[in-house]
Motif scaffolding. Structure first.
Motif, PDB file in Angstrom:
ATOM      1  N   UNK A 299       0.839  -1.197   0.000  1.00  0.00           N
ATOM      2  CA  UNK A 299       0.000   0.000   0.000  1.00  0.00           C
ATOM      3  C   UNK A 299       0.877   1.251   0.000  1.00  0.00           C
ATOM      4  N   UNK A 300       1.875   1.288   0.870  1.00  0.00           N
ATOM      5  CA  UNK A 300       2.761   2.454   0.936  1.00  0.00           C
ATOM      6  C   UNK A 300       3.541   2.646  -0.357  1.00  0.00           C
ATOM      7  N   UNK A 301       3.968   1.569  -0.980  1.00  0.00           N
ATOM      8  CA  UNK A 301       4.641   1.655  -2.270  1.00  0.00           C
ATOM      9  C   UNK A 301       3.687   2.205  -3.327  1.00  0.00           C
ATOM     10  N   UNK A 302       2.478   1.689  -3.363  1.00  0.00           N
ATOM     11  CA  UNK A 302       1.488   2.122  -4.351  1.00  0.00           C
ATOM     12  C   UNK A 302       1.105   3.581  -4.173  1.00  0.00           C
ATOM     13  N   UNK A 303       1.128   4.067  -2.943  1.00  0.00           N
ATOM     14  CA  UNK A 303       0.806   5.466  -2.673  1.00  0.00           C
ATOM     15  C   UNK A 303       2.000   6.400  -2.862  1.00  0.00           C
ATOM     16  N   UNK A 304       3.143   5.835  -3.197  1.00  0.00           N
ATOM     17  CA  UNK A 304       4.339   6.636  -3.416  1.00  0.00           C
ATOM     18  C   UNK A 304       5.032   7.059  -2.134  1.00  0.00           C
ATOM     19  N   UNK A 305       4.693   6.418  -1.018  1.00  0.00           N
ATOM     20  CA  UNK A 305       5.309   6.755   0.271  1.00  0.00           C
ATOM     21  C   UNK A 305       6.628   6.019   0.489  1.00  0.00           C
ATOM     22  N   UNK A 306       6.832   4.939  -0.256  1.00  0.00           N
ATOM     23  CA  UNK A 306       8.074   4.173  -0.184  1.00  0.00           C
ATOM     24  C   UNK A 306       8.651   4.013  -1.585  1.00  0.00           C
ATOM     25  N   UNK A 307       9.958   3.915  -1.644  1.00  0.00           N
ATOM     26  CA  UNK A 307      10.655   3.661  -2.902  1.00  0.00           C
ATOM     27  C   UNK A 307      10.868   2.159  -3.053  1.00  0.00           C
ATOM     28  N   UNK A 308      10.725   1.624  -4.267  1.00  0.00           N
ATOM     29  CA  UNK A 308      10.861   0.176  -4.444  1.00  0.00           C
ATOM     30  C   UNK A 308      12.231  -0.377  -4.052  1.00  0.00           C
ATOM     31  N   UNK A 309      13.274   0.401  -4.228  1.00  0.00           N
ATOM     32  CA  UNK A 309      14.608  -0.063  -3.841  1.00  0.00           C
ATOM     33  C   UNK A 309      15.031   0.520  -2.498  1.00  0.00           C
ATOM     34  N   UNK A 310      14.085   1.131  -1.800  1.00  0.00           N
ATOM     35  CA  UNK A 310      14.378   1.722  -0.502  1.00  0.00           C
ATOM     36  C   UNK A 310      14.468   0.675   0.599  1.00  0.00           C
ATOM     37  N   UNK A 311      15.246   1.013   1.610  1.00  0.00           N
ATOM     38  CA  UNK A 311      15.463   0.077   2.713  1.00  0.00           C
ATOM     39  C   UNK A 311      14.169  -0.256   3.453  1.00  0.00           C
TER      40      UNK A 311
END
Length: 88
Positions: free
Chosen positions: A24-36
Motif C-alpha cells: 500500500x505504501x509503495x502504491x501510494x508513493x510513500x516508499x521507494x521500491x529499492x528503498x530500505x
C-alpha cells in the motif's frame, strides 16, 4: 489452541499485515521500491510467513516466502554495494 499455535497465528497475521502495508505504501508513493524500508518490510513479512506456513505444513507458501525474503535481502545488499561504490 495452545500458546504456540496462537503465537504462530499472530506471527502469520502480523507478517501478512506488514507485507500488505508495504505494498500500500509503495502504491501510494510513500516508499521507494529499492528503498530500505520497503525491502525490510518485505523481508520481515516474508520471514513471518515462512514461520507460519512452515508450521502449518504449507510448503509451497513457505518456499515462495523464502525466495521473497532472499530477493529483499539481495536487493538491500545490492543497493548498499552500489551506494558504497558511488561514494568512492
Amino acid at each position: 489452541m495452545n500458546l504456540l499455535q496462537i503465537m504462530i497465528e499472530v506471527i502469520g497475521w502480523t507478517a501478512a499485515a506488514i507485507i500488505l502495508a508495504s505494498y500500500v505504501l509503495l502504491s501510494l508513493g510513500k516508499l521507494e521500491p529499492r528503498g530500505a524500508a520497503y525491502q525490510w518490510m518485505n523481508v520481515v513479512g516474508a520471514t513471518g510467513l515462512v514461520i507460519n506456513s512452515g508450521y502449518n505444513g504449507a510448503l509451497p507458501s513457505a518456499g515462495l516466502n523464502i525466495i521473497w525474503a532472499a530477493i529483499g535481502l539481495f536487493t538491500l545488499w545490492n543497493v548498499r554495494r552500489i551506494s558504497r561504490a558511488d561514494r568512492c
